[in-house]
Write a protein that holds these residues in place. Structure first.
Motif, PDB file in Angstrom:
ATOM      1  N   GLU A  33      -1.712   6.351   5.627  1.00  0.00           N
ATOM      2  CA  GLU A  33      -0.326   6.032   5.279  1.00  0.00           C
ATOM      3  C   GLU A  33      -0.353   4.920   4.236  1.00  0.00           C
ATOM      4  O   GLU A  33      -0.574   3.750   4.563  1.00  0.00           O
ATOM      5  CB  GLU A  33       0.467   5.586   6.510  1.00  0.00           C
ATOM      6  CG  GLU A  33       0.740   6.706   7.498  1.00  0.00           C
ATOM      7  CD  GLU A  33       1.632   6.258   8.659  1.00  0.00           C
ATOM      8  OE1 GLU A  33       2.371   7.093   9.183  1.00  0.00           O
ATOM      9  OE2 GLU A  33       1.581   5.052   9.001  1.00  0.00           O
ATOM     10  N   PHE A  34      -0.144   5.302   2.970  1.00  0.00           N
ATOM     11  CA  PHE A  34      -0.150   4.318   1.893  1.00  0.00           C
ATOM     12  C   PHE A  34       1.247   3.714   1.736  1.00  0.00           C
ATOM     13  O   PHE A  34       2.238   4.446   1.626  1.00  0.00           O
ATOM     14  CB  PHE A  34      -0.544   4.961   0.554  1.00  0.00           C
ATOM     15  CG  PHE A  34      -2.021   5.213   0.419  1.00  0.00           C
ATOM     16  CD1 PHE A  34      -2.937   4.207   0.676  1.00  0.00           C
ATOM     17  CD2 PHE A  34      -2.499   6.453   0.023  1.00  0.00           C
ATOM     18  CE1 PHE A  34      -4.307   4.436   0.547  1.00  0.00           C
ATOM     19  CE2 PHE A  34      -3.853   6.693  -0.113  1.00  0.00           C
ATOM     20  CZ  PHE A  34      -4.763   5.673   0.156  1.00  0.00           C
ATOM     21  N   ALA A  35       1.303   2.400   1.701  1.00  0.00           N
ATOM     22  CA  ALA A  35       2.563   1.730   1.387  1.00  0.00           C
ATOM     23  C   ALA A  35       2.767   1.761  -0.132  1.00  0.00           C
ATOM     24  O   ALA A  35       1.791   1.777  -0.888  1.00  0.00           O
ATOM     25  CB  ALA A  35       2.531   0.291   1.875  1.00  0.00           C
ATOM     26  N   PRO A  36       4.021   1.794  -0.593  1.00  0.00           N
ATOM     27  CA  PRO A  36       4.260   1.698  -2.039  1.00  0.00           C
ATOM     28  C   PRO A  36       3.586   0.452  -2.602  1.00  0.00           C
ATOM     29  O   PRO A  36       3.750  -0.642  -2.081  1.00  0.00           O
ATOM     30  CB  PRO A  36       5.785   1.618  -2.131  1.00  0.00           C
ATOM     31  CG  PRO A  36       6.274   2.328  -0.913  1.00  0.00           C
ATOM     32  CD  PRO A  36       5.279   1.986   0.152  1.00  0.00           C
ATOM     33  N   GLY A  37       2.759   0.635  -3.664  1.00  0.00           N
ATOM     34  CA  GLY A  37       2.031  -0.475  -4.257  1.00  0.00           C
ATOM     35  C   GLY A  37       0.608  -0.611  -3.749  1.00  0.00           C
ATOM     36  O   GLY A  37      -0.164  -1.411  -4.268  1.00  0.00           O
ATOM     37  N   GLU A  38       0.247   0.190  -2.721  1.00  0.00           N
ATOM     38  CA  GLU A  38      -1.104   0.113  -2.152  1.00  0.00           C
ATOM     39  C   GLU A  38      -2.021   1.127  -2.814  1.00  0.00           C
ATOM     40  O   GLU A  38      -1.715   2.323  -2.864  1.00  0.00           O
ATOM     41  CB  GLU A  38      -1.058   0.368  -0.642  1.00  0.00           C
ATOM     42  CG  GLU A  38      -2.418   0.281   0.032  1.00  0.00           C
ATOM     43  CD  GLU A  38      -2.351   0.605   1.518  1.00  0.00           C
ATOM     44  OE1 GLU A  38      -3.435   0.676   2.136  1.00  0.00           O
ATOM     45  OE2 GLU A  38      -1.238   0.785   2.051  1.00  0.00           O
ATOM     46  N   SER A  39      -3.162   0.655  -3.305  1.00  0.00           N
ATOM     47  CA  SER A  39      -4.181   1.475  -3.948  1.00  0.00           C
ATOM     48  C   SER A  39      -3.613   2.203  -5.184  1.00  0.00           C
ATOM     49  O   SER A  39      -2.503   1.900  -5.650  1.00  0.00           O
ATOM     50  CB  SER A  39      -4.760   2.472  -2.928  1.00  0.00           C
ATOM     51  OG  SER A  39      -5.883   3.118  -3.457  1.00  0.00           O
ATOM     52  N   ILE A  40      -4.372   3.147  -5.725  1.00  0.00           N
ATOM     53  CA  ILE A  40      -3.938   3.891  -6.916  1.00  0.00           C
ATOM     54  C   ILE A  40      -2.670   4.663  -6.604  1.00  0.00           C
ATOM     55  O   ILE A  40      -1.698   4.650  -7.371  1.00  0.00           O
ATOM     56  CB  ILE A  40      -5.054   4.852  -7.387  1.00  0.00           C
ATOM     57  CG1 ILE A  40      -6.262   4.062  -7.890  1.00  0.00           C
ATOM     58  CG2 ILE A  40      -4.540   5.781  -8.473  1.00  0.00           C
ATOM     59  CD1 ILE A  40      -7.464   4.914  -8.201  1.00  0.00           C
ATOM     60  N   THR A  41      -2.669   5.332  -5.456  1.00  0.00           N
ATOM     61  CA  THR A  41      -1.530   6.175  -5.062  1.00  0.00           C
ATOM     62  C   THR A  41      -0.236   5.375  -5.004  1.00  0.00           C
ATOM     63  O   THR A  41       0.777   5.763  -5.597  1.00  0.00           O
ATOM     64  CB  THR A  41      -1.804   6.811  -3.684  1.00  0.00           C
ATOM     65  OG1 THR A  41      -3.041   7.511  -3.734  1.00  0.00           O
ATOM     66  CG2 THR A  41      -0.686   7.763  -3.294  1.00  0.00           C
TER      67      THR A  41
END
Length: 546
Positions: free
Chosen positions: A82-90
């Motif tokens: 679960e990627f938060a907005p702003g986390e990693s490339i995605t």
């Protein structure tokens, strides 16, 4: 183009034709799974040197980006990311809404450096423990909203992707955004339709309970099963804003509340609809019960009217059986009425009923088998074999139920036999009327009234003649003298206490009393004239509100 790309076109004629075919393919289905598979297939056909394709979509409920479709990866570990907005490339591309081309491993490591440790473990397993050498990430934009991102990775060579590859995938992303939005709208419509069908079915179940006479208990049991949570029905005509309370409403009237285990807003939309349907069914059940109770009130009124008239022994026996009264030695009537405002709002379904039931519950704890009747805006309470200490307790409880903000008048008749109940009833009426006119006390017991009880049996014309004969001249002069005389009577001719009550000097009181004697041509020390004067003043007070 929506991104800052080179404006020179890198498209060849075969690629342009392929993009047209892809556009048709993306619009062939409204099912999300098929749209995503078509999108992945199209991307892999146009960029053949890639190792993985991944699509992350934004979940509005969780506020996170989650894997939706991929090739060349282990999908199960990636599903836990679960990627938060702003986390990693995605997350960064999602937040910035701009395409990004990565030509080196160092650049990729920098953009992935803020990935959470947990997400990195799942990601590393998902890409089969490989390091990315080059990649590009494209946002899937619909109007001003970013629906997700498309990521293309290569694990073997640096700088293998070009701006041409990025532009082609960007075109596919733009085309797929429309298809994804159409699919989302379609899926929402399907869900809404299914939800509507299910709620209609549940709605019918709730109302079937009412038709079958199962009552509120069965409605609550079904509701608890459907939402998997404890629910308590509270009977009240008051409602204070509370996230765990959901009001049961009929028109603009509060009929009660459902007490939930957690705030209403935390339940899913479907369960919120179920709670609303349950409240509607309970409101209908309460309305039905209210109509039955109103019929009961009308029947009680008929019984009471019969008691006021001469009854045969058989009729009286039937009434005593209905009231569950056995050997009744005496009966006492109490009338309760609002002083300034009615005791209940006639426009509210349950206002009167709530008050009557509250009184009945209170009386059960003090005395047995009370009988309450409503007449216009009055409550008539008939009490068998009542003890004196019980009466004072009942009066205190009445004040607590009604509340201090609603001032009441209480008229109490004398104890009589059940055959003479009409006498106690009329005495209670006279006591209420006396309380209204004198305004000296809101509780009036007929048995404690003196000569005032006789005034109600006299003709108003005769009373007015007597008043004018005895104190008419005084009434035409100065009402200050009337107030002084009334206070002098109430203080039992005590000069010191009268002056104190009127906040005047003793000499001033002496002057006023002499003036009263001069106007009326009487001697206040003459016993007969004094008695006539007291009666005239009391008659005046009883027959005039001012």
């Amino acid at each position: 183009m929506t991104n800052n790309l080179n404006h020179n076109s890198y498209l060849t004629l075969p690629k342009a034709k392929k993009l047209l075919e892809i556009n048709k393919m993306l619009t062939q289905s409204l099912k999300l799974e098929e749209v995503l598979k078509n999108l992945i297939t199209a991307a892999s056909e146009l960029v053949q040197v890639t190792d993985t394709f991944m699509i992350y979509l934004y979940d509005e409920l969780t506020g996170k980006l989650r894997i939706a479709e991929a090739i060349g990866v282990e999908i199960e570990p990636l599903k836990r990311i679960e990627f938060a907005p702003g986390e990693s490339i995605t997350g960064k591309v999602f937040l910035e809404k701009k395409s990004k081309l990565f030509k080196s491993e160092q650049e990729i490591d920098f953009y992935m450096s803020n990935m959470s440790e947990e997400n990195y473990q799942f990601y590393y397993e998902g890409v089969r423990r490989q390091k990315i050498k080059s990649a590009f990430c494209v946002p899937i934009l619909y109007q001003d909203s970013c629906l997700g991102v498309l990521i293309v990775d290569n694990f073997n060579q640096d700088g293998i992707f070009s701006d041409a590859d990025l532009e082609v995938i960007q075109i596919i992303a733009d085309q797929s955004a429309i298809a994804l939005e159409h699919s989302r709208v379609y899926q929402n419509l399907l869900q809404k339709n299914e939800m509507l069908s299910n709620t209609i079915s549940i709605h019918k179940k709730f109302y079937q309970f009412i038709i079958d006479g199962e009552g509120i208990g069965q409605i609550l049991l079904l509701l608890e099963t459907l939402i998997g949570s404890k629910v308590v029905h509270r009977e009240t005509n008051l409602y204070h804003e509370d996230s765990n309370y959901y009001p049961i409403v009929r028109s603009h009237e509060i009929l009660g509340v459902l007490e939930l285990e957690r705030p209403f807003e935390t339940f899913p939309e479907f369960e919120q609809l179920i709670i609303e349907h349950a409240c509607s069914a309970i409101a209908l059940e309460l309305t039905k019960n209210s109509a039955l109770l109103e019929q009961e009130f009308h029947f009680r009124q008929e019984i009471f009217n019969q008691l006021l008239h001469d009854l045969t022994s058989s009729d009286l026996k039937r009434i005593l059986t209905y009231l569950q009264w056995n050997e009744v030695r005496d009966i006492q009537c109490i009338i309760i009425e609002g002083s300034a405002n009615p005791l209940w709002d006639r426009n509210k379904l349950t206002d009167k009923q709530w008050l009557v039931l509250s009184f009945e519950n209170m009386l059960k704890s003090i005395c047995t088998n009370s009988f309450i009747v409503t007449n216009a805006f009055q409550l008539i309470v008939v009490l068998p074999d009542l003890k004196d200490d019980q009466l004072s307790q009942i009066i205190k409880e009445i004040e607590m139920i009604v509340g201090k903000e609603k001032k009441v008048l209480i008229g109490i008749g004398r104890k009589t036999s059940i055959q003479q109940i009409a006498i106690s009833y009329h005495e209670a009426i006279q006591s209420i009327n006396y309380a209204k006119t004198t305004k000296q006390s809101y509780i009036v017991e007929y048995a404690k009234l003196g000569m005032e009880r006789l005034f109600h049996d006299l003709e108003p014309q005769r009373i007015e003649i007597f008043i004018q004969d005895k104190i008419g001249k005084l009434l035409k002069t100065d009402f200050l003298l009337i107030d002084t005389l009334l206070c002098f009577i109430n203080q039992n001719k005590n000069h010191k206490e009268t002056a104190k009550a009127l906040h005047i000097h003793g000499n001033t009181l002496y002057y006023r009393l002499r003036k009263i004697e001069d106007i009326l041509q009487i001697d206040l020390n003459d016993e007969k004239e004094w008695v006539d004067l007291v009666i005239a003043v009391q008659l005046y007070v009883a027959s005039h509100k001012k």
